[in-house]
Motif scaffolding. Structure first.
Motif, PDB file in Angstrom:
ATOM      1  N   TYR A 445       0.808  -1.223   0.000  1.00  6.71           N
ATOM      2  CA  TYR A 445       0.000   0.000   0.000  1.00  6.71           C
ATOM      3  C   TYR A 445       0.843   1.276   0.000  1.00  6.71           C
ATOM      4  N   ASP A 446       2.160   1.160   0.227  1.00  4.19           N
ATOM      5  CA  ASP A 446       3.014   2.353   0.129  1.00  4.19           C
ATOM      6  C   ASP A 446       3.390   2.637  -1.311  1.00  4.19           C
ATOM      7  N   THR A 447       3.674   1.570  -2.059  1.00  2.00           N
ATOM      8  CA  THR A 447       4.180   1.753  -3.426  1.00  2.00           C
ATOM      9  C   THR A 447       3.164   1.344  -4.488  1.00  2.00           C
ATOM     10  N   GLN A 448       2.107   0.651  -4.082  1.00  2.00           N
ATOM     11  CA  GLN A 448       1.117   0.058  -4.992  1.00  2.00           C
ATOM     12  C   GLN A 448       1.713  -1.051  -5.871  1.00  2.00           C
ATOM     13  N   GLU A 449       2.863  -1.558  -5.456  1.00  2.00           N
ATOM     14  CA  GLU A 449       3.438  -2.680  -6.210  1.00  2.00           C
ATOM     15  C   GLU A 449       2.567  -3.923  -6.017  1.00  2.00           C
ATOM     16  N   ARG A 450       2.366  -4.677  -7.078  1.00  2.00           N
ATOM     17  CA  ARG A 450       1.630  -5.937  -7.021  1.00  2.00           C
ATOM     18  C   ARG A 450       2.626  -7.092  -7.099  1.00  2.00           C
TER      19      ARG A 450
END
Ligand code: NCW
Length: 470
Positions: A445-450
């Motif tokens: 949720y900090d970087t929106q990396e999946r």
């Protein structure tokens, strides 16, 4: 693949599900206005850490990448919901920019060869309508039909499957009686009125969608359960199971498939004005035939009339005082079965999914000629990220266990048409905020990396083989 591998029928579709408020973010963009969940998340103590859906998984901006991810996983269908507050802000006129988002999403899905499965209402009523009584106001049913038709005008040429409501038990009793979900009201009468008006809105939308295009596949998704008496020879326990089956299952299935509310449940709530909300002709509208019943299954209920020390049931952990969502079941007590649980505290009982689907098919969908789909099933666990990977064996076991139960159900002669894992992505888990992770794809949720979890990789392999490993 070994000869013992258990194959799914050729027409069976594999998918994953999400919901607008839980993933989209962009809460204040392109004309969207508040839904009841924007407002509820501002109520002190209503949602853990006051988390809200302002950003969520930022799917509104990242939908192209997310569809690419779905394609990599081999998903054949994707169940998503449209946001009423984006499409018709404040419940008013249509918003072209909001509709355009869903139009682009649908085009992206079709371009990736993924069948869009659209849900019109996954709990996010425009707050302006709540201020006019919300689902306790009969007018909301008509407004829901109008909203459905607005979405249909924009997407009806490309979306073939339309479900009206997701889990109306939650958007009535959990929301208007227990107060654990938005809008947080705590009234037995309001929960009953909301349930009836939700069903009426469903029926009105089915009729209008059908009239606009007879070729659509139209349905509803219910959260159904299996209620078991702890002691099947004890009258009190049998009655506890009857009440839970009555309120979760029959209160919704009976009006839809039989055109009547179950008499025993109506009698249980006789002191709460329920019948004053049911007008002449409503049940004919509600029982308009549907093509697809979506079943959301997570766990069963083992109940008795006598308490044990610990109660389970997965009710949201609001800090505000809440009341029971069951209008006439104050004497019902849940008994843990000493089974593995998910991080929601929900016991894992895949075999009950087979019992449930066989029962629903025999009593309701089979005679009506309605197809059954499992529109949600999934598990939250306290995942750990280790060297860029999530080794979530528990979720993989959950997934294969429930897919195995579906194969058993198909072997019993029930035509289950498909399965949607809940959820594609970790997301905003309502009153639990971002603390519960249901995804087969991890979201930072900090970087929106999946990051695709091991369970996602396992699902990809199952879909590619169209079979469970022996
Ligand atoms: S909370 C819930 N869920 C989860 C949610 O993320 C999704 O949007 C829903 O469709 C996963 O699937 C559904 N369901 C509510 C179950 C409430 C049980 C309360 C029992 C009270 C005794």
């Amino acid at each position: 693949m070994s000869d013992d591998a258990r194959r799914f029928p050729d027409h069976f579709l594999f998918g994953a599900a999400t919901a607008a408020y839980q993933i989209e973010g962009a809460a204040h963009e392109d004309g969207r206005t508040d839904s009841i969940w924007d407002a509820f998340s501002r109520v002190p103590g209503a949602v853990i850490d006051a988390h809200n859906g302002d950003v969520a998984t930022d799917h509104y901006h990242r939908y192209r990448d997310d569809v690419a991810l779905m394609k990599d996983l081999g998903l054949q269908t994707y169940r998503f919901s449209t946001s009423w507050s984006r499409v018709r802000p404040d419940g008013g006129p249509a918003n072209a920019k909001g509709l355009d988002f869903y139009s682009r999403l649908v085009d992206e899905l079709l371009g990736a060869g993924i069948k869009p499965w659209l849900t019109l209402y996954h709990w996010d009523l425009p707050q302006a309508l709540e201020e006019r009584g919300g689902w306790t106001n009969r007018d909301t049913s008509e407004l829901f039909r109008d909203y459905a038709m607005t979405v249909h005008e924009a997407l009806g040429d490309r979306v073939g499957v339309w479900t009206t409501l997701n889990e109306p038990w939650c958007s009535s009793f959990l929301s208007y009686t227990a107060g654990a979900h938005a809008p947080g009201r705590q009234s037995v009468e309001d929960g009953l009125a909301a349930a009836h008006h939700l069903l009426l809105g469903h029926g009105l939308a089915v009729q209008s969608l059908r009239a606009a295009d007879p070729s659509l596949e139209i349905g509803i998704t219910l959260n159904l359960t299996v209620a078991k008496p702890v002691d099947p020879t004890n009258d009190g326990d049998i009655d506890a199971a009857r009440r839970i089956d009555g309120q979760f299952n029959r209160f919704f299935l009976d009006p839809i498939f039989r055109g009547a509310y179950p008499e025993d449940v109506v009698a249980d709530v006789a002191d709460n004005n329920f019948e004053s909300y049911v007008k002449e002709g409503d049940l004919e509208v509600i029982s308009t035939p549907i093509d697809a019943l979506g079943v959301n299954y997570y766990h069963g209920e083992h109940v008795s009339s006598t308490p044990v020390e610990l109660e389970t049931g997965g009710q949201a952990p609001t800090e505000r005082p809440t009341r029971s969502p069951f209008p006439a079941a104050d004497n019902v007590h849940w008994h843990p079965q000493d089974l593995e649980t998910t991080s929601m505290g929900w016991e894992i009982e895949p075999w009950l999914l087979r019992d449930l689907l066989v029962h629903v098919d025999r009593e309701y969908t089979g005679p009506a000629g309605t197809a059954i789909w499992v529109t949600e099933n999934g598990a939250a666990f306290d995942d750990e990220l280790v060297d860029g990977a999530v080794h979530d064996e528990g979720r993989t076991r959950f997934l294969t266990g429930h897919l195995g139960a579906i194969l058993d159900t198909i072997a019993d002669g029930v035509d289950v048409r498909g399965y949607f894992y809940w959820s594609l992505l970790d997301n905003y888990e309502w009153a639990w905020g971002y603390h519960k992770r249901f995804g087969i794809v991890r979201v930072d949720y900090d970087t929106q990396e999946r990051i695709v979890k091991d369970s996602g990789l396992a699902y990809r392999d199952i879909i590619a083989a169209r079979a469970l490993p022996a």
